[in-house]
Scaffold this motif. Structure first.
Motif, short mmCIF file in Angstrom:
data_model
loop_
_atom_site.label_atom_id
_atom_site.label_comp_id
_atom_site.label_asym_id
_atom_site.label_seq_id
_atom_site.Cartn_x
_atom_site.Cartn_y
_atom_site.Cartn_z
N SER A 197 0.86 -1.19 0.00
CA SER A 197 0.00 0.00 0.00
C SER A 197 0.89 1.23 0.00
O SER A 197 1.72 1.41 0.90
N THR A 198 0.71 2.07 -1.02
CA THR A 198 1.55 3.25 -1.18
C THR A 198 0.68 4.49 -1.31
O THR A 198 -0.23 4.54 -2.14
N LEU A 199 0.96 5.49 -0.48
CA LEU A 199 0.31 6.79 -0.58
C LEU A 199 0.98 7.59 -1.69
O LEU A 199 2.21 7.64 -1.77
N VAL A 200 0.16 8.21 -2.55
CA VAL A 200 0.68 9.05 -3.62
C VAL A 200 -0.16 10.33 -3.67
O VAL A 200 -1.36 10.26 -3.90
N THR A 201 0.46 11.47 -3.44
CA THR A 201 -0.27 12.74 -3.47
C THR A 201 -0.47 13.21 -4.91
O THR A 201 0.14 12.69 -5.85
N ASP A 202 -1.30 14.25 -5.08
CA ASP A 202 -1.52 14.83 -6.41
C ASP A 202 -0.21 15.36 -7.00
O ASP A 202 -0.05 15.39 -8.23
N ALA A 203 0.71 15.75 -6.13
CA ALA A 203 2.00 16.27 -6.60
C ALA A 203 3.00 15.16 -6.87
O ALA A 203 4.15 15.43 -7.25
#
Length: 303
Positions: A63-69
């Protein structure tokens, strides 16, 4: 029942399972209602990423968090599982790379770190998400489900036609009103097949994996010299992952979770489906701790 954070900061180092990069991890106390916030300190300017199901945008093998940036924090599930197991609500997690260190492939090293730092209660009631109606996601022969239950219970099954898996049941149910996360789940390690390890490395993944941080299986046997920690360690690790994936919602769930052949992507879709249906849940707090479900009375005692 009150919110919890750490008594003091604590630091550890390790390697990222997929990147192979050396990573410094620092766990810091945070004020009430902060939630779990990951902070990338290796970037030109530190970036904070607060966990939320909508930010889990890469579920290939973790599970990896990825922001809009495009800021990433990967392989968060084992650490999130440890937070859930200890009932921690508010933390800043500083990390010097795009991936949380894998440690020994389980949540046990994180449990040790967190307990070494000490756990303290904060003068604000803990928020829970109580599931009011069943929510389910089905993809082919794989499925996950949340149903109303006055506590927290997990039932998972896996399906591998392989000699190493056929030695023990591939279904496990843990009712946390009777059984302990630390005793039953925390030590279960991630696992993979030898042919998968070779494929991952050819594709730039699994570069930090070894027999020290994963169970590796060939065509017939477990290759780790020490063997398994539980006869059914494989499915117990899937429960560990699921608990971490579910805690991305930001609060403990009052519900029964079940699944068959589930993984990070399906677990996250279930959370998104739950949040998209406001009639299926409510946020509750318990001014009197005795009113909280007994599953949450088994949390390790805070200082």
């Amino acid at each position: 029942m009150l919110q919890r954070t750490l008594k003091q900061p604590i630091t550890a180092t390790g390697v990222g399972l997929h990147s192979g990069e050396r990573v410094k991890l620092t766990l810091l106390p945070a004020p009430p209602d902060t939630g779990i916030v990951f902070r990338r300190t290796d970037l030109p300017e530190a970036v904070d990423v607060k966990v939320h199901p909508a930010l889990v945008n890469d579920t290939r093998l973790s599970s990896t968090l990825v922001t809009d940036a495009g800021v990433r924090v990967g392989t968060i599930e084992h650490l999130m599982s440890a937070f859930a197991g200890l009932g921690l609500d508010n933390l800043i997690v500083e990390v010097t790379a795009a991936e949380i260190p894998i440690m020994d492939g389980s949540a046990a090293p994180f449990i040790f770190l967190l307990q070494s730092a000490g756990i303290v209660e904060q003068p604000v009631p803990k928020a829970f998400i109580r599931v009011l109606k069943p929510v389910e996601v089905v993809e082919g022969d794989k499925w996950v489900r949340l149903v109303p239950h006055e506590g927290f219970k997990v039932t998972l099954s896996i399906e591998f036609n392989h000699p190493a898996f056929n030695l023990a049941p591939q279904t496990v149910e843990i009712d946390f009103a009777q059984r302990s996360y630390i005793d039953e789940i925390a030590r279960a390690r991630t696992f993979g097949f030898m042919h998968e390890v070779e494929y991952m490395r050819k594709n730039g993944l699994g570069l930090g994996g070894s027999l020290d941080n994963a169970i590796v299986i060939d065509d017939e046997y477990v290759l780790n010299p020490e063997g398994l920690r539980f006869p059914d360690e494989f499915v117990r690790h899937k429960i560990l992952d699921a608990i971490g994936d579910l805690y991305v919602v930001g609060h403990p769930l009052i519900a029964a979770f079940s699944g068959h052949k589930s993984g990070h992507a399906l677990n996250n879709k279930l959370l998104r489906e739950l949040l998209a249906r406001p009639d299926c849940y409510e946020v509750v707090r318990f001014a009197d701790p005795d009113e909280a479900p007994s599953s949450f009375h088994r949390l390790p005692v805070a200082a």
